[in-house]
Design a protein around this motif. Structure first.
Motif, PDB file in Angstrom:
ATOM      1  N   SER A  85       0.838  -1.200   0.000  1.00 55.98           N
ATOM      2  CA  SER A  85       0.000   0.000   0.000  1.00 55.98           C
ATOM      3  C   SER A  85       0.879   1.257   0.000  1.00 55.98           C
ATOM      4  O   SER A  85       2.065   1.217   0.313  1.00 55.98           O
ATOM      5  N   ILE A  86       0.256   2.370  -0.349  1.00 54.53           N
ATOM      6  CA  ILE A  86       0.950   3.665  -0.381  1.00 54.53           C
ATOM      7  C   ILE A  86       0.554   4.441   0.868  1.00 54.53           C
ATOM      8  O   ILE A  86      -0.638   4.609   1.137  1.00 54.53           O
ATOM      9  N   PRO A  87       1.511   4.921   1.663  1.00 53.45           N
ATOM     10  CA  PRO A  87       1.156   5.683   2.871  1.00 53.45           C
ATOM     11  C   PRO A  87       0.297   6.896   2.517  1.00 53.45           C
ATOM     12  O   PRO A  87       0.412   7.471   1.442  1.00 53.45           O
ATOM     13  N   ALA A  88      -0.570   7.269   3.463  1.00 56.71           N
ATOM     14  CA  ALA A  88      -1.511   8.367   3.209  1.00 56.71           C
ATOM     15  C   ALA A  88      -0.792   9.679   2.945  1.00 56.71           C
ATOM     16  O   ALA A  88      -1.241  10.498   2.137  1.00 56.71           O
ATOM     17  N   ASP A  89       0.353   9.918   3.621  1.00 59.28           N
ATOM     18  CA  ASP A  89       1.048  11.200   3.448  1.00 59.28           C
ATOM     19  C   ASP A  89       1.823  11.274   2.128  1.00 59.28           C
ATOM     20  O   ASP A  89       2.384  12.327   1.806  1.00 59.28           O
ATOM     21  N   GLU A  90       1.865  10.161   1.359  1.00 56.52           N
ATOM     22  CA  GLU A  90       2.604  10.176   0.098  1.00 56.52           C
ATOM     23  C   GLU A  90       1.696  10.012  -1.123  1.00 56.52           C
ATOM     24  O   GLU A  90       2.183   9.980  -2.250  1.00 56.52           O
ATOM     25  N   ARG A  91       0.374   9.930  -0.914  1.00 55.93           N
ATOM     26  CA  ARG A  91      -0.531   9.673  -2.042  1.00 55.93           C
ATOM     27  C   ARG A  91      -0.649  10.855  -2.982  1.00 55.93           C
ATOM     28  O   ARG A  91      -1.042  10.689  -4.125  1.00 55.93           O
ATOM     29  N   GLN A  92      -0.388  12.048  -2.504  1.00 57.51           N
ATOM     30  CA  GLN A  92      -0.383  13.205  -3.392  1.00 57.51           C
ATOM     31  C   GLN A  92       1.009  13.463  -3.961  1.00 57.51           C
ATOM     32  O   GLN A  92       1.156  13.922  -5.094  1.00 57.51           O
ATOM     33  N   ARG A  93       2.042  13.137  -3.213  1.00 60.70           N
ATOM     34  CA  ARG A  93       3.411  13.420  -3.655  1.00 60.70           C
ATOM     35  C   ARG A  93       3.879  12.493  -4.774  1.00 60.70           C
ATOM     36  O   ARG A  93       4.811  12.828  -5.506  1.00 60.70           O
ATOM     37  N   ILE A  94       3.247  11.300  -4.901  1.00 57.99           N
ATOM     38  CA  ILE A  94       3.712  10.375  -5.935  1.00 57.99           C
ATOM     39  C   ILE A  94       3.467  10.929  -7.335  1.00 57.99           C
ATOM     40  O   ILE A  94       4.056  10.443  -8.301  1.00 57.99           O
ATOM     41  N   PHE A  95       2.598  11.936  -7.466  1.00 55.16           N
ATOM     42  CA  PHE A  95       2.348  12.542  -8.777  1.00 55.16           C
ATOM     43  C   PHE A  95       3.283  13.724  -9.050  1.00 55.16           C
ATOM     44  O   PHE A  95       3.125  14.407 -10.055  1.00 55.16           O
ATOM     45  N   GLU A  96       4.254  13.954  -8.139  1.00 58.60           N
ATOM     46  CA  GLU A  96       5.239  15.006  -8.368  1.00 58.60           C
ATOM     47  C   GLU A  96       6.399  14.448  -9.187  1.00 58.60           C
ATOM     48  O   GLU A  96       6.685  13.246  -9.180  1.00 58.60           O
ATOM     49  N   LYS A  97       7.092  15.342  -9.890  1.00 58.38           N
ATOM     50  CA  LYS A  97       8.229  14.929 -10.719  1.00 58.38           C
ATOM     51  C   LYS A  97       9.365  14.402  -9.849  1.00 58.38           C
ATOM     52  O   LYS A  97       9.694  14.973  -8.805  1.00 58.38           O
ATOM     53  N   PHE A  98       9.958  13.285 -10.299  1.00 58.18           N
ATOM     54  CA  PHE A  98      11.143  12.664  -9.701  1.00 58.18           C
ATOM     55  C   PHE A  98      10.893  12.101  -8.297  1.00 58.18           C
ATOM     56  O   PHE A  98      11.833  11.790  -7.582  1.00 58.18           O
ATOM     57  N   TYR A  99       9.638  11.992  -7.876  1.00 54.59           N
ATOM     58  CA  TYR A  99       9.357  11.452  -6.540  1.00 54.59           C
ATOM     59  C   TYR A  99       9.008   9.973  -6.660  1.00 54.59           C
ATOM     60  O   TYR A  99       8.211   9.573  -7.505  1.00 54.59           O
ATOM     61  N   GLN A 100       9.623   9.141  -5.788  1.00 56.25           N
ATOM     62  CA  GLN A 100       9.392   7.710  -5.791  1.00 56.25           C
ATOM     63  C   GLN A 100       9.174   7.239  -4.357  1.00 56.25           C
ATOM     64  O   GLN A 100       9.790   7.755  -3.417  1.00 56.25           O
ATOM     65  N   VAL A 101       8.290   6.253  -4.208  1.00 55.44           N
ATOM     66  CA  VAL A 101       8.015   5.671  -2.895  1.00 55.44           C
ATOM     67  C   VAL A 101       8.878   4.433  -2.735  1.00 55.44           C
ATOM     68  O   VAL A 101       8.829   3.518  -3.561  1.00 55.44           O
ATOM     69  N   ALA A 102       9.670   4.396  -1.683  1.00 57.20           N
ATOM     70  CA  ALA A 102      10.547   3.249  -1.421  1.00 57.20           C
ATOM     71  C   ALA A 102      10.064   2.526  -0.181  1.00 57.20           C
ATOM     72  O   ALA A 102       9.631   3.155   0.796  1.00 57.20           O
ATOM     73  N   GLU A 103      10.117   1.204  -0.206  1.00 57.09           N
ATOM     74  CA  GLU A 103       9.742   0.428   0.969  1.00 57.09           C
ATOM     75  C   GLU A 103      10.783   0.624   2.062  1.00 57.09           C
ATOM     76  O   GLU A 103      11.970   0.821   1.797  1.00 57.09           O
ATOM     77  N   ILE A 104      10.296   0.568   3.319  1.00 60.04           N
ATOM     78  CA  ILE A 104      11.207   0.747   4.458  1.00 60.04           C
ATOM     79  C   ILE A 104      12.214  -0.395   4.488  1.00 60.04           C
ATOM     80  O   ILE A 104      11.854  -1.575   4.532  1.00 60.04           O
ATOM     81  N   GLY A 105      13.499  -0.043   4.456  1.00 60.19           N
ATOM     82  CA  GLY A 105      14.556  -1.045   4.469  1.00 60.19           C
ATOM     83  C   GLY A 105      14.786  -1.705   3.140  1.00 60.19           C
ATOM     84  O   GLY A 105      15.650  -2.567   3.021  1.00 60.19           O
TER      85      GLY A 105
END
Length: 651
Positions: free
Chosen positions: A571-591
């Motif tokens: 799942s995508i954390p709630a605080d990153e659901r808007q940021r994933i549509f920003e340029k060069f932003y990527q969600v990385a799993e913890i560890g």
């Protein structure tokens, strides 16, 4: 010589004229003071008298409105009391015995329960459609009272037999307590009357309704029938004595034919004790009763007179204070204000070096000092303001031009580098493909493995370069659209089949559900393909082996079509659901390792969807994967198609 003599003669006259003008100005100040005193006093007296008059009118109207509201509330409570008895009787006619057996002897039980449910009912009887009494219950033996007669019962039966409730006139049993007859129809089925339930209602309980009303300290409410008989009164002895009030003026006015259409106001009349009261009334048309609320005149007018006396006293105090204030103004305010006026005129004329000298020891002196400081600040600010504005404007212009130039250089650099990289990369990809097809000769297993990795990385690098080129075109405003009618289901199947081999390698399940062949969108086919490829490719990349990716689309309404891409990945954390549509932003799993790619796919997809007029968003719950949604405009028909095309080109 003659001219000199004339000038000498004119000089004394000029001095005398200037002196007369100065005296006129000082006299003018006194005149202003006298006139101001007259105006203030006259204004206070006039406003005070008007205030007394309007206060009287408003208080009278407010008292009448308040008592009228109490009267309406009393009438409503009495009417509701009778209606509740009627509803209780109607409920007794809807029993299961009526539906199953009609008006049978077992219905006697319902009549007994009717007496239990309504304490005001003293006798109830059930009469069939032929006029035969099938059941009677009574709290006490009541003979036919004088004044009631058989005609009332006959009228009740006839009206109730027609499917309407009957409310009889008020009568008195043995000249004491008031009663009335209520009859309701018994309907076995809707519209089929098989009998009548008739009840004799003791109206002594209406007294509890009027007694509970709070009407001032000595006020009271009572109910009267059209013939003048009192039905309910806080003094129950008046009811038992059958006191008739038909001769009272308020009763005559209440039952006058035009009274029902008039707006109720206060009415001063005499009560039974021949004392003046303030009376209001309200008709209960369904019962032909009237409800009266009365208060003694001295109680009603008491607050009004007290308010008038307070207002008069305040008027006199205000008049005296106005006289004192006028004297104080003449001595402490008028002269310093004249000095301030002259100084303002000089400063307004451009004399910024002037300083006002006012010594009164109060706020006017503080005002003069603040005015002097303001003048000094204005003088300093005026000297450097224009220069500062010019300097700041120039600095902002230079900075803005530099930013524009840097942005242009960045876009040009990205575009040039991407073009330069694409050409050799295409050549490398073509050569690797030829070798893998064994055009140059056969390959062993190890060579095939390494060349396959080279081709995969080449394709990945080509995708990164395409993303950079698309981003530079979007930022430069050079992105072009060719909108047509696109079969969304066919396009989704095409993209899914293209990416199915990648999904099979993990392996994971790639499923397309609920696609209607008739769903058409008005969009650029290649741009929508790019959005689908990005979203489905991301879902495949982030979904673990043996997971599932689902793609579906449906018409949300007549104007838009919604597409969804769901996966069973993290799942995508709630605080990153808007940021994933920003340029060069990527969600990385913890560890975990940082994801491959540039982080431009979702940013480009968001821009492409918004250029179509739609929107894109993500929903994600822990342990349930992520759902990406975007909307596209439905394909128009006829002239709407050309309008949509024009709107897309403008965007």
């Amino acid at each position: 010589m003659a001219s000199i003599v004339q000038n000498l003669k004119a000089a004394p006259q000029t001095k005398i004229q200037n002196k007369w003008v100065g005296q006129k100005r000082s006299r003018l100040v006194r005149h202003y003071f006298v006139i101001s005193l007259i105006l203030i006093s006259g204004g206070l007296i006039t406003s005070g008298l008007l205030e007394l008059y309007f206060r009287y009118q408003e208080s009278w109207e407010q008292l009448a409105r308040l008592q009228h509201e109490i009267t309406v509330a009393a009438a409503f409570k009495i009417e509701r009391f009778i209606q509740e008895i009627e509803q209780t009787m109607k409920a007794a006619t809807r029993s299961r015995e009526i539906t199953e057996k009609g008006l049978s002897p077992e219905y006697q039980f319902e009549l007994r329960r009717l007496l239990v449910n309504s304490r005001a009912i003293t006798e109830a009887m059930a009469i069939d459609s032929g006029g035969v009494v099938r059941g009677v219950v009574s709290r006490l033996a009541i003979t036919s009272p004088s004044g009631k007669g058989e005609s009332a019962a006959s009228s009740a039966f006839q009206q109730a037999s027609q499917g309407k409730s009957y409310f009889g006139s008020v009568y008195f049993i043995r000249g004491s307590e008031p009663y009335m007859t209520i009859a309701v129809p018994i309907e076995r089925f809707a519209g089929r009357v098989i009998g009548v339930v008739q009840a004799e209602v003791n109206l002594k309980y209406v007294r509890e309704v009027v007694s509970d009303l709070n009407v001032g300290k000595a006020g009271y409410a009572y109910a009267v029938a059209r013939n003048g008989d009192i039905i309910a009164h806080p003094d129950w002895s008046l009811v038992l004595q059958r006191r008739n009030v038909a001769h009272l003026d308020q009763v005559k006015a209440a039952f006058r034919p035009e009274a029902g259409g008039q707006k109720l106001q206060g009415f001063v009349a005499q009560n039974l004790d021949r004392k003046p009261v303030f009376s209001s009334w309200m008709l209960i048309t369904g019962l032909d009763w009237a409800v009266f609320v009365e208060q003694p005149v001295e109680e009603v007018y008491g607050p009004l007179y007290a308010s008038l006396f307070r207002t008069s006293g305040l008027l006199l105090v205000g008049l005296g204070m106005a006289l004192l204030a006028a004297l104080f103004v003449a001595r402490r305010i008028v002269r310093p204000l004249e000095t301030l006026r002259k100084g303002v005129e000089r400063i307004g004329g451009g004399d910024m070096s002037l300083r006002l000298e006012v010594k009164t020891g109060d706020e006017i002196e503080m005002l003069a000092e603040e005015f002097n400081r303001m003048t000094e600040n204005l003088r300093e600010a005026h000297a450097g303001l224009e220069q500062k504005v010019a300097e700041r404007t120039q600095e902002l212009s230079v900075a803005n031009e530099k930013l524009k130039e840097l942005d242009r250089l960045k876009s040009d650099f990205v575009a040039n580098v991407s073009h330069e990289l694409r050409t050799p990369l295409t050549a490398i990809k073509g050569a690797v493909d030829l070798i893998l097809r064994e055009v140059t000769g056969s390959l062993n297993e190890k060579q095939t493995h390494y060349l396959t990795r080279v081709r995969s990385n080449t394709q990945h690098l080509a995708g990164l370069i395409s993303d950079l080129l698309d981003l530079s075109k979007i930022e430069a405003g050079k992105f072009e659209f060719q909108s047509t009618r696109v079969s969304l289901g066919g396009l989704v199947h095409e993209v899914v089949e293209t990416l199915r081999p990648i999904a099979a390698e993990k392996p994971l399940e790639l499923e397309v559900t609920a696609h209607e062949p008739s769903v058409l969108v008005w969009a650029d086919r290649d741009k929508v393909r790019q959005v689908l490829t990005n979203l489905i490719g991301n879902a495949i990349k982030f979904t673990p082996p043996h997971g599932k990716v689902m793609v579906s689309s449906a018409s949300s309404d007549t104007d838009w079509v919604r597409v969804s891409v769901s996966d069973t990945g993290p799942s995508i954390p709630a605080d990153e659901r808007q940021r994933i549509f920003e340029k060069f932003y990527q969600v990385a799993e913890i560890g975990g390792p940082k994801p491959k790619g540039t982080g431009l796919g979702l940013a480009i997809s968001k821009t492409l969807v918004e250029l179509h007029g739609g929107k894109i968003w993500v929903e994600s719950e822990p342990g349930r994967g992520s759902n990406f949604y975007f909307t596209l405009p439905a394909a128009p028909s006829g002239e709407a198609k050309s309008l949509a095309n024009a709107a897309m080109n403008v965007s």
